[in-house]
Scaffold this active site. Sequence first.
Site, short mmCIF file in Angstrom:
data_model
loop_
_atom_site.label_atom_id
_atom_site.label_comp_id
_atom_site.label_asym_id
_atom_site.label_seq_id
_atom_site.Cartn_x
_atom_site.Cartn_y
_atom_site.Cartn_z
N MET A 30 18.47 112.07 -7.79
CA MET A 30 19.13 110.77 -7.62
C MET A 30 19.81 110.71 -6.24
SD MET A 30 20.38 109.49 -11.31
CE MET A 30 21.90 110.39 -11.37
N HIS A 34 22.58 118.04 -2.27
CA HIS A 34 23.48 119.16 -1.94
C HIS A 34 22.69 120.46 -2.04
CE1 HIS A 34 23.53 119.70 -6.26
NE2 HIS A 34 24.04 118.49 -6.45
N HIS A 37 20.21 120.89 -4.91
CA HIS A 37 18.92 120.22 -4.67
C HIS A 37 18.10 121.02 -3.65
CE1 HIS A 37 21.52 116.61 -5.77
NE2 HIS A 37 20.57 116.55 -6.67
N GLY A 147 16.72 121.70 -12.37
CA GLY A 147 17.83 122.66 -12.31
C GLY A 147 18.36 122.99 -13.70
N ASP A 150 21.39 121.07 -15.66
CA ASP A 150 21.25 120.05 -16.71
C ASP A 150 20.33 120.62 -17.79
OD1 ASP A 150 22.63 117.62 -15.38
OD2 ASP A 150 21.33 118.44 -13.83
N GLN A 153 18.54 118.48 -20.39
CA GLN A 153 17.50 117.69 -19.71
C GLN A 153 16.23 118.52 -19.51
OE1 GLN A 153 18.33 114.90 -16.32
NE2 GLN A 153 17.50 116.57 -15.12
N VAL A 176 23.23 126.31 -8.71
CA VAL A 176 23.89 126.72 -7.46
C VAL A 176 25.36 126.31 -7.56
CG1 VAL A 176 23.96 126.39 -4.96
CG2 VAL A 176 21.76 126.51 -6.15
#
Length: 293
Positions: A30, A34, A37, A147, A150, A153, A176
């Site tokens: 989204m 950072h 990502h 990641g 989440d 998810q 991270v």
Amino acid sequence: MKIIRRPEVMVAWSENLRRQGVTIGFVPTMGALHEGHRSLIRAGRRRSDALVVSVFVNPTQFGPTEDFARYPRVLDRDHALCRTEGVDVCFEPTVEAMYPKGYQTVVMVSEITRRWEGERRPHHFQGVATVVTKLFRIVQPHFAVFGQKDYQQVLLVRRLVQDLNLGVKIIICPTVREPDGLAMSSRNIYLSEQERTIAPLLYKSLKAGSEAIRKGVIEAALVQSTMAAVLKQEPRFTIEYLAVCDPLTLEPLTLVTSKAILLGAVRLGSVRLIDNLIVSPARNQRAKRLSSA
Ligand code: AMP
């Protein structure tokens, strides 16, 4: 780096490369990118011939009282990070292109979304499942990177891919963290200076739970109260849930005798923080279980 905004252009780009036998990797985001990502992008880059990153703040996964309107949007910075990391395409569709007038289809994954985030954020996972399905159809990647931050998810996406035969391999990257343990998140910028200093307590509470399990505590209720005790040092936290769960089903455990996931969600001021840790019980507990089998 190419910037593509129209879904039909993205489809054509991917179809063309797939015909040539190119391996396409995909990192959906989204934006407000950072280091978390970045680690996903690097993992994708290593495995792919062509890498697509999407930046799309998906309205359908936000509740009516949530932060869709104020979610950080910093496209120029995101492009710079993507360029540095050798991303081939940044796909950034508009809301209207993703959900044109007359749009009415949703994707719902049932069991795995029932508890935890699903319970606190009605429709959130329906929004996620729908947008991931659409993005996979548009980008047509061979694999996609998500990641562990989440965690629920991730389980949802794996289920979705399997149930709908989407044919996308799912790769999971570790969370991270900032040097003080706080999981990186695009929402951390909403924390006030004071809130930021206490925010790492969520991770500390999960660590305390995981230490307890490693030392041989097997009663989930005891692990949970150990975690809660850490957060209760700070009255500014509101605990939404702290849970000790089966890592595949997310059902709460009574006893921790094999791998488990510790899940936490708290509110701190106007910010909601989530985090998780995978934990394995002490060796002697595993040995006990094997000898009694
Ligand atoms: P978001 O932009 O927040 O929707 O996240 C896009 C992807 O980045 C998701 O797969 C997240 O799980 C992942 N992600 C977010 N924060 C982190 C982090 N701190 N470490 C690793 N991955 C992350």
